[in-house]
Design a protein around this motif. Structure first.
Motif, PDB file in Angstrom:
ATOM      1  N   UNK A 110       0.936  -1.307  -0.085  1.00 17.79           N
ATOM      2  CA  UNK A 110      -0.042  -0.234  -0.086  1.00 17.79           C
ATOM      3  C   UNK A 110       0.925   1.393   0.182  1.00 17.79           C
ATOM      4  N   UNK A 111       2.122   1.131   0.747  1.00 21.04           N
ATOM      5  CA  UNK A 111       2.872   2.300   0.688  1.00 21.04           C
ATOM      6  C   UNK A 111       3.288   2.845  -0.556  1.00 21.04           C
ATOM      7  N   UNK A 112       3.484   1.831  -1.320  1.00 18.94           N
ATOM      8  CA  UNK A 112       3.813   2.333  -2.847  1.00 18.94           C
ATOM      9  C   UNK A 112       3.083   3.176  -3.540  1.00 18.94           C
ATOM     10  N   UNK A 113       1.649   3.123  -3.423  1.00 21.65           N
ATOM     11  CA  UNK A 113       0.673   3.906  -4.173  1.00 21.65           C
ATOM     12  C   UNK A 113       0.097   4.879  -3.218  1.00 21.65           C
ATOM     13  N   UNK A 114       0.163   5.062  -2.034  1.00 23.90           N
ATOM     14  CA  UNK A 114      -0.440   5.990  -0.986  1.00 23.90           C
ATOM     15  C   UNK A 114       0.432   6.973  -0.324  1.00 23.90           C
ATOM     16  N   UNK A 115       1.685   6.591  -0.639  1.00 28.21           N
ATOM     17  CA  UNK A 115       2.738   7.344   0.169  1.00 28.21           C
ATOM     18  C   UNK A 115       3.562   8.358  -0.802  1.00 28.21           C
ATOM     19  N   UNK A 116       3.526   9.636  -0.408  1.00 30.25           N
ATOM     20  CA  UNK A 116       4.276  10.711  -1.470  1.00 30.25           C
ATOM     21  C   UNK A 116       5.784  10.262  -1.469  1.00 30.25           C
ATOM     22  N   UNK A 117       6.331   9.628  -0.410  1.00 34.47           N
ATOM     23  CA  UNK A 117       7.746   9.301  -0.606  1.00 34.47           C
ATOM     24  C   UNK A 117       7.822   7.939   0.114  1.00 34.47           C
ATOM     25  N   UNK A 118       7.788   6.778  -0.496  1.00 36.70           N
ATOM     26  CA  UNK A 118       7.844   5.274   0.158  1.00 36.70           C
ATOM     27  C   UNK A 118       9.250   5.268   0.840  1.00 36.70           C
ATOM     28  N   UNK A 119       9.162   4.546   1.863  1.00 38.94           N
ATOM     29  CA  UNK A 119      10.312   4.347   2.716  1.00 38.94           C
ATOM     30  C   UNK A 119      11.130   3.170   2.018  1.00 38.94           C
ATOM     31  N   UNK A 120      10.747   2.502   1.107  1.00 39.95           N
ATOM     32  CA  UNK A 120      11.297   1.311   0.683  1.00 39.95           C
ATOM     33  C   UNK A 120      10.615   1.042  -0.866  1.00 39.95           C
ATOM     34  N   UNK A 121      11.769   0.503  -1.710  1.00 45.19           N
ATOM     35  CA  UNK A 121      11.369   0.002  -3.139  1.00 45.19           C
ATOM     36  C   UNK A 121      10.853  -1.493  -3.148  1.00 45.19           C
ATOM     37  N   UNK A 122       9.640  -1.189  -3.952  1.00 43.92           N
ATOM     38  CA  UNK A 122       9.036  -2.567  -4.269  1.00 43.92           C
ATOM     39  C   UNK A 122       9.773  -3.453  -5.378  1.00 43.92           C
ATOM     40  N   UNK A 123      10.197  -4.780  -5.022  1.00 42.40           N
ATOM     41  CA  UNK A 123      11.002  -5.415  -6.120  1.00 42.40           C
ATOM     42  C   UNK A 123      10.318  -6.584  -6.573  1.00 42.40           C
ATOM     43  N   UNK A 124      10.646  -7.029  -7.759  1.00 43.43           N
ATOM     44  CA  UNK A 124      10.294  -8.213  -8.393  1.00 43.43           C
ATOM     45  C   UNK A 124      10.260  -9.251  -7.593  1.00 43.43           C
ATOM     46  N   UNK A 184       3.170  -0.645 -25.530  1.00 38.92           N
ATOM     47  CA  UNK A 184       4.389  -1.511 -25.154  1.00 38.92           C
ATOM     48  C   UNK A 184       4.282  -1.886 -23.685  1.00 38.92           C
ATOM     49  N   UNK A 185       4.865  -2.967 -23.281  1.00 37.25           N
ATOM     50  CA  UNK A 185       5.007  -3.595 -21.924  1.00 37.25           C
ATOM     51  C   UNK A 185       6.523  -2.948 -21.517  1.00 37.25           C
ATOM     52  N   UNK A 186       6.644  -2.183 -21.022  1.00 39.64           N
ATOM     53  CA  UNK A 186       8.107  -1.296 -20.694  1.00 39.64           C
ATOM     54  C   UNK A 186       8.921  -2.353 -19.441  1.00 39.64           C
ATOM     55  N   UNK A 210       5.367  10.322 -12.433  1.00 36.58           N
ATOM     56  CA  UNK A 210       5.493   9.468 -13.814  1.00 36.58           C
ATOM     57  C   UNK A 210       6.587   8.419 -13.491  1.00 36.58           C
ATOM     58  N   UNK A 211       7.541   8.536 -12.896  1.00 41.00           N
ATOM     59  CA  UNK A 211       8.499   7.343 -12.664  1.00 41.00           C
ATOM     60  C   UNK A 211       8.240   6.705 -11.560  1.00 41.00           C
ATOM     61  N   UNK A 212       6.986   6.774 -10.812  1.00 37.88           N
ATOM     62  CA  UNK A 212       6.823   5.718  -9.642  1.00 37.88           C
ATOM     63  C   UNK A 212       6.383   4.590  -9.959  1.00 37.88           C
ATOM     64  N   UNK A 213       5.763   4.280 -11.398  1.00 42.46           N
ATOM     65  CA  UNK A 213       5.140   2.882 -11.596  1.00 42.46           C
ATOM     66  C   UNK A 213       6.059   2.130 -12.248  1.00 42.46           C
ATOM     67  N   UNK A 214       6.822   1.357 -11.447  1.00 46.12           N
ATOM     68  CA  UNK A 214       7.597   0.359 -12.009  1.00 46.12           C
ATOM     69  C   UNK A 214       7.029  -1.091 -12.348  1.00 46.12           C
ATOM     70  N   UNK A 215       7.684  -2.090 -13.034  1.00 48.12           N
ATOM     71  CA  UNK A 215       7.020  -3.221 -13.546  1.00 48.12           C
ATOM     72  C   UNK A 215       7.012  -4.073 -12.062  1.00 48.12           C
TER      73      UNK A 215
END
Length: 452
Positions: A110-124, A184-186, A210-215
């Motif tokens: 949830x932090x990835x989409x509701x936080x202005x500055x997430x504390x951690x990156x969501x990984x594959x 495309x699927x980036x 713009x750059x917050x949406x990673x695969x």
């Protein structure tokens, strides 16, 4: 377009209509980049969110047509360890009937989409680990149709296992087969140029996301990028069953549940298509089989949770359809009486302050909720729920959209700071009333009879 953009705080929007009898219209509105002031352009690339699901589903269905898999295969065969994976079929996942936890309630996701500055990156791989770690969140398959991004994320993993290559390559093969040059699927968070920047509200000002949406965040459920012309053209390809055997497409268009969802495809009245939303971008596209019409809308603002500013692309899409193709989507305002006078900003603000004051008896409030005939205390309960969290509301703009439709663009102050919010009104008994669904969404427990 413009009233809904203004009311919904949307910087820029795109629309495309392809009608064999009436012609083609493709148009851009507003601003693509708030920093530079660059106008929106019809060639701009935007994120299409869950429209990605339609491509993922087509890849799975094509694989079934080619004998590479069966829709009755269980998930466990391809992705071990998922709760109920030994009974969930690929068909269940395609139809949102697998009961897989959607992860909205997972704090790390949830932090990835509701936080202005997430504390951690969501990984594959984080998503799969979270699903496996919480078997108590799963529900039995085939009991109900419930929207779940996780189900299409898992289908992406299935495709990787079946084809032996990354899901972006599998899906881009489908894109190429459709002949879509600007879709495309980036593999990362970048967009092809020209691009529209995407914006979300975490406070009073729009934030460039713009750059917050990673695969890694949405995978095969919501990663793709396209243009408005490609989206409109694709709506027809999807709606006619391009690339699929007729019997497979027939199975795809068996819609179930309140979602009216098929196999990676949704139904909206007489239209079939899909919508999509990721941080900063919101899309809606559809196909009208009777007239071979394709219609797509995209905007460059989307904010979570969605009950703050809503899905503006969908409201525009439905409004355009009701103007150009009346009767093809449900219209609750058919034969609506004339709108009552539209209140000024000051008038509505004063009325709303009293309406949301739990100390003011319901009988003394000028505003009411549309469904309060089923629960006369609904507004009092709503006011108490908001007061419990010290939530206050200020009206900034009042927009009349058409028969029986009014939006108040407001600023809400609460425990999470200051944010904008759209408050919808409808006409009941010759007066403007707060929309029932909005009131129910903001109740603490949602047990009101009006919310059933």
């Amino acid at each position: 377009m413009r009233p809904r953009m203004d009311a919904g705080l949307v910087p820029g929007a795109l629309v495309a209509v392809i009608d064999p009898e009436r012609g083609t219209l493709t148009r851009a509105y507003g601003t693509a980049d708030l920093a530079s002031g660059r106008p929106m352009d019809v060639a701009d690339h935007v994120r299409i969110g869950s429209v990605t699901k339609t491509f993922t589903a087509t890849a799975v269905l094509r694989a079934a047509d080619e004998g590479k898999l069966s829709l009755d295969d269980v998930l466990e065969r391809y992705v071990p360890g998922v709760p109920n994976g030994n009974t969930i079929t690929l068909r269940d996942l395609l139809g949102m009937r697998g009961g897989v936890w959607n992860l909205d309630g997972d704090p790390a996701f949830a932090e990835q989409v509701i936080s202005k500055a997430p504390t951690a990156e969501w990984h594959e791989g984080d998503r799969l680990r979270a699903i496996i770690a919480h078997p108590e969140k799963a529900t039995p398959p085939r009991t109900e149709t419930t929207y779940s991004n996780s189900e299409f994320y898992l289908l992406g993993l299935v495709l990787e296992r079946v084809f032996g290559k990354p899901v972006h390559e599998v899906v881009n093969d489908v894109v190429a087969a459709h002949g879509l040059d600007n879709t495309t699927y980036p593999t990362d968070a970048s967009l092809p140029v020209p691009e529209s920047r995407g914006y979300s509200y975490f406070d009073e000002a729009p934030t460039d996301v713009t750059r917050r949406n990673t695969p890694a965040i949405f995978g095969a459920a919501g990663t793709m990028v396209s243009t408005i012309s490609d989206l409109a053209e694709y709506a027809g390809l999807l709606g006619r069953g391009d690339l699929l055997k007729p019997e497979t497409f027939q199975s795809r268009t068996q819609f179930t549940g309140d979602l009216h969802y098929g196999l990676g495809l949704a139904q909206f009245g007489q239209w079939i298509g899909h919508n999509g939303a990721v941080l900063g971008y919101n899309t809606q596209m559809g196909y009208l089989p009777e007239k071979n019409v394709r219609l797509a809308v995209a905007v460059n603002q989307y904010t979570t949770p969605p009950d703050l500013l809503g899905a503006v692309a969908a409201t525009i899409w439905f409004a355009v359809i009701r103007q150009l193709y009346p009767g093809t989507v449900p219209d609750g305002q058919t034969n609506a009486p004339p709108n009552p006078p539209v209140p000024t900003v000051a008038e509505l603000d004063s009325q709303l302050q009293r309406a949301l004051d739990p100390a003011v008896p319901a009988s003394e409030k000028a505003l009411r909720v549309a469904g309060d005939d089923k629960d006369p205390e609904l507004l009092t309960r709503l006011a108490s729920a908001l007061a419990r969290y010290s939530v206050t509301t200020r009206v900034n703009r009042v927009t009349e959209l058409g028969p029986g439709q009014l939006l108040a663009t407001t600023t809400v102050t609460g425990p999470n700071g200051v944010r904008p919010m759209i408050l919808p009104f409808v006409v009941r008994d010759s007066s403007w009333r707060i929309d029932t669904s909005w009131a129910c969404a903001n109740l603490a427990d949602r047990t009101s009879a009006a919310c059933v």
